[in-house]
Design an enzyme around this catalytic site. Structure first.
Site, PDB file in Angstrom:
ATOM      1  N   GLU A 161      29.257 -63.755  28.039  1.00  0.00           N
ATOM      2  CA  GLU A 161      30.310 -63.122  26.922  1.00  0.00           C
ATOM      3  C   GLU A 161      31.533 -63.413  27.462  1.00  0.00           C
ATOM      4  O   GLU A 161      32.652 -62.811  26.977  1.00  0.00           O
ATOM      5  CB  GLU A 161      29.975 -62.007  26.650  1.00  0.00           C
ATOM      6  CG  GLU A 161      28.600 -61.586  25.889  1.00  0.00           C
ATOM      7  CD  GLU A 161      28.601 -59.970  25.564  1.00  0.00           C
ATOM      8  OE1 GLU A 161      29.455 -59.658  24.762  1.00  0.00           O
ATOM      9  OE2 GLU A 161      27.556 -59.480  26.044  1.00  0.00           O
ATOM     10  N   ASP A 181      33.503 -55.182  19.893  1.00  0.00           N
ATOM     11  CA  ASP A 181      32.166 -54.481  20.138  1.00  0.00           C
ATOM     12  C   ASP A 181      31.105 -55.273  19.191  1.00  0.00           C
ATOM     13  O   ASP A 181      31.281 -56.113  18.169  1.00  0.00           O
ATOM     14  CB  ASP A 181      32.512 -53.250  19.367  1.00  0.00           C
ATOM     15  CG  ASP A 181      31.097 -52.282  19.612  1.00  0.00           C
ATOM     16  OD1 ASP A 181      30.183 -52.501  18.926  1.00  0.00           O
ATOM     17  OD2 ASP A 181      31.210 -51.600  20.658  1.00  0.00           O
ATOM     18  N   TYR A 249      26.295 -45.035  30.651  1.00  0.00           N
ATOM     19  CA  TYR A 249      27.226 -44.408  31.799  1.00  0.00           C
ATOM     20  C   TYR A 249      28.033 -45.325  32.455  1.00  0.00           C
ATOM     21  O   TYR A 249      27.634 -45.617  33.856  1.00  0.00           O
ATOM     22  CB  TYR A 249      26.347 -43.606  32.515  1.00  0.00           C
ATOM     23  CG  TYR A 249      25.646 -42.332  31.586  1.00  0.00           C
ATOM     24  CD1 TYR A 249      26.275 -41.407  31.248  1.00  0.00           C
ATOM     25  CD2 TYR A 249      24.214 -42.532  31.203  1.00  0.00           C
ATOM     26  CE1 TYR A 249      25.922 -40.390  30.391  1.00  0.00           C
ATOM     27  CE2 TYR A 249      23.780 -41.505  30.326  1.00  0.00           C
ATOM     28  CZ  TYR A 249      24.474 -40.607  30.020  1.00  0.00           C
ATOM     29  OH  TYR A 249      24.160 -39.328  29.505  1.00  0.00           O
ATOM     30  N   HIS A 252      34.069 -46.409  29.441  1.00  0.00           N
ATOM     31  CA  HIS A 252      34.738 -47.583  28.295  1.00  0.00           C
ATOM     32  C   HIS A 252      35.212 -46.678  27.266  1.00  0.00           C
ATOM     33  O   HIS A 252      34.838 -45.786  26.831  1.00  0.00           O
ATOM     34  CB  HIS A 252      33.443 -48.736  27.714  1.00  0.00           C
ATOM     35  CG  HIS A 252      32.463 -47.586  27.013  1.00  0.00           C
ATOM     36  ND1 HIS A 252      31.302 -46.899  27.839  1.00  0.00           N
ATOM     37  CD2 HIS A 252      32.211 -47.165  25.866  1.00  0.00           C
ATOM     38  CE1 HIS A 252      30.608 -46.383  27.105  1.00  0.00           C
ATOM     39  NE2 HIS A 252      31.034 -46.581  25.842  1.00  0.00           N
TER      40      HIS A 252
END
Length: 324
Positions: A161, A181, A249, A252
């Protein structure tokens, strides 16, 4: 790994496991391949189908182009109704002029944790005091295997990505990357949804934040507009927040257009970044180690299952773990 198109061609639906009418989203559970028995972690797949917002820029460009083609001439309408000056009908859009109208995402192979996360669940309320965080929630978080967030490390190291990153500060302490997102199609500014993932490892949730992390938090707040402006969204249209409990976890921060509505901004989960900074800076440097945090959990989530060992069986509020 085969392409998503190849996998979807082999998808066989077992059941609809959830829907959200407000976001026009449906979640499907099924198998990939010729086998009929669904086995989590082997052949199970979760497919998300989401209706996309209209691409208003493309529609506006059509008007400005002076084209004689009818914008709505390709509509295929069903039964029509009319009352005085008001008319309505349901139908289909066949024109590419409006852009893609659906977003598809796939989790394969889907584990039982993936399935539980997306299926319809009853929600339970947790009032988490600092003591109960230390006794119940923190041990659960610390026990999570690193492999569950390997995909995060892959993004941070640019193994995957890398072409989707729209901003990066490489500093290991106060740095982060920002990218769209997966819930956003990266085209419609009105529904802009970005996420800032911190480079610093070991920060797992809101509970870990102290005054030593203020430079990091302020850096994200100050630089979020740089990324958002790439999509034409000005700084005064940004909503920045942290989820507690988060879906994974590793710290962000969510960055969305303030016009975007949805469950992700509900008061039982979203903590505005401005408020987080102020709580630490103006009230107490260890505010999030002292405060009681309340939130809702799905009844099939692993964390809820962990909490049930510490709940008063006569109610849905937690009792002292020492009394159970």
């Amino acid at each position: 790994m085969p392409s998503i198109k190849t996998l979807l061609d082999q998808f066989r639906l077992k059941e609809v496991i959830n829907e959200d009418i407000s976001s026009k989203t449906v979640w499907l559970l099924g198998t990939v391949g010729n086998t009929t028995d669904l086995v989590p972690g082997v052949n199970a797949a979760v497919v998300t189908l989401e209706r996309l917002a209209f691409d208003t820029q493309t529609i506006s460009n059509h008007a400005l182009s002076g084209s004689d083609a009818s914008l709505l001439g390709s509509l295929a309408l069903g039964s029509e109704e009319q009352n005085d000056v008001y008319s309505w009908a349901a139908g289909y859009i066949n024109s590419r002029m409006f852009g893609p109208d659906i977003r598809v995402s796939l989790i394969y192979p889907a584990t039982q944790k993936h399935i539980a996360k997306h299926q319809r669940q009853h929600r339970r309320w947790i009032t988490e005091t600092p003591r109960l965080y230390s006794l119940v929630t923190k041990p659960f978080i610390d026990a999570q295997p690193a492999s569950r967030i390997q995909w995060v490390y892959n993004i941070l190291s640019k193994k995957v990505e890398a072409d989707r990153i729209v901003y990066e500060d490489p500093d290991p302490e106060s740095g982060f990357i920002i990218l769209p997102d997966l819930k956003w199609d990266a085209s419609n500014a009105a529904s802009m949804y970005l996420v800032a993932i911190v480079h610093r490892q070991g920060l797992k949730s809101l509970r870990d934040l102290t005054d030593s992390h203020l430079p990091l938090l302020k850096n994200i707040r100050n630089k979020a507009n740089v990324a958002a402006e790439k999509y034409g969204v000005p700084h005064n249209k940004l909503r920045l927040y942290i989820h507690y409990q988060p879906s994974y976890y590793h710290l962000h921060v969510h960055i969305t257009n303030v016009d975007l509505e949805g469950r992700g901004i509900a008061a039982d989960r979203a903590h505005l970044l401005d408020t987080v900074i102020s709580n630490i800076e103006d009230i107490a440097p260890d505010y999030y180690q002292k405060v009681t945090l309340a939130y809702a959990l799905g009844s099939d989530t692993e964390l809820w299952q962990h909490w049930t060992a510490h709940l008063d069986p006569r109610s849905t509020t937690e009792s002292s773990p020492e009394t159970n």
